[in-house]
Design a protein around this motif. Structure first.
Motif, PDB file in Angstrom:
ATOM      1  N   UNK A   1       0.833  -1.216   0.000  1.00  0.00           N
ATOM      2  CA  UNK A   1       0.000   0.000   0.000  1.00  0.00           C
ATOM      3  C   UNK A   1       0.859   1.253   0.000  1.00  0.00           C
ATOM      4  N   UNK A   2       1.914   1.256   0.798  1.00  0.00           N
ATOM      5  CA  UNK A   2       2.771   2.441   0.899  1.00  0.00           C
ATOM      6  C   UNK A   2       3.474   2.722  -0.424  1.00  0.00           C
ATOM      7  N   UNK A   3       4.070   1.688  -1.010  1.00  0.00           N
ATOM      8  CA  UNK A   3       4.787   1.871  -2.278  1.00  0.00           C
ATOM      9  C   UNK A   3       3.827   2.317  -3.375  1.00  0.00           C
ATOM     10  N   UNK A   4       2.651   1.716  -3.419  1.00  0.00           N
ATOM     11  CA  UNK A   4       1.665   2.084  -4.444  1.00  0.00           C
ATOM     12  C   UNK A   4       1.266   3.547  -4.312  1.00  0.00           C
ATOM     13  N   UNK A   5       1.050   3.989  -3.077  1.00  0.00           N
ATOM     14  CA  UNK A   5       0.605   5.368  -2.874  1.00  0.00           C
ATOM     15  C   UNK A   5       1.746   6.360  -3.182  1.00  0.00           C
TER      16      UNK A   5
END
Length: 262
Positions: free
Chosen positions: A254-258
């Protein structure tokens, strides 16, 4: 000059909000009223507005209880941002209790303080978290155990999930729900945030708090995006390390995607 006027205004408004809400929170804490869980969210919303944190939420907080939120940790701003969205109780290291201003605010929010250097107290600390969970509170863990630079997720400490194991026997259905929540700082003044501005958002811990706080106030207009992921069930037979790895994988994704703007 304009920057300093903005800082002065922010300090005055937050101080005024504190004066107004403080008596209600003190009474709620004294008599352990449920109101003590809701008042901090109002204060966090005011603080976010005045500091310049624009919070955008993706997904929804899990409604099942007991609920333990596992979030990545880049800065003290995480507490304001997440606290402005949902009524939560934080778990913090014991030394935070003695910090000026922040320590007082943490105590007023009924933060759970843990001494990670005292292994003999680990069981009692896990039990305290379990009791709060059993009482219906949403407890937030920062399982990295420290702050990062905001660009990545650090290794998760599996020992911190001992609280979930302690809470299982007290859960009505024998399950504790763990929800991964990613907090990403993605923009500044409406522009995508690159590595140059990352120190404004993140607070790795080797920077003195006051200069970092003043720098954040001077800059303002920081975009924060919070992703609420799918819950993970923790039961009596669950493997703590396996659950921690699953939480870590979902948080990182989630962090990398955001951060990549997806």
């Amino acid at each position: 000059m304009i920057a300093w006027l903005r800082i002065a205004l922010a300090v005055l408004v937050v101080a005024a909000a504190t004066v107004v809400l403080l008596p209600f929170q003190l009474v709620a804490l004294r008599f352990d009223l449920k109101l003590r869980r809701h008042i901090p969210r109002l204060w966090h919303r005011v603080a976010c507005r005045m500091i310049g944190l624009k919070v955008t939420v993706h997904g929804v907080p899990e409604k099942s209880r007991p609920l333990l939120i596992a979030a990545n940790h880049a800065s003290w701003k995480d507490i304001l941002a997440l606290g402005s969205v949902v009524d939560v109780a934080y778990v913090a290291k014991a030394e935070v209790r003695g910090w000026p201003v922040f320590g007082t605010l943490a105590k007023l929010q009924a933060t759970i303080f843990v001494d990670r250097g005292e292994k003999r107290k680990a069981g009692d600390q896990a039990d305290e978290i379990a009791q709060r969970l059993a009482g219906g509170e949403i407890v937030v863990l920062f399982p990295e155990g420290t702050t990062s630079d905001g660009n990545r997720l650090m290794e998760i400490k599996t020992s911190l999930f001992g609280a979930a194991a302690s809470a299982v026997p007290h859960a009505p259905e024998g399950v504790v729900h763990i929800q991964p929540v990613a907090i990403a700082y993605t923009g500044i003044h409406g522009m995508a945030m690159g590595r140059y501005h990352r120190p404004i958002a993140a607070w790795p811990g080797d920077v003195t708090l006051l200069p970092h706080l003043l720098g954040a106030l001077r800059e303002g207009a920081v975009d924060v995006e919070i992703d609420f992921g799918e819950r993970i069930e923790y039961r009596a037979g669950s493997n703590r390390k396996a659950v921690a790895r699953e939480v870590e994988a979902r948080l990182r994704a989630m962090l990398i995607s955001r951060l990549r703007g997806r």
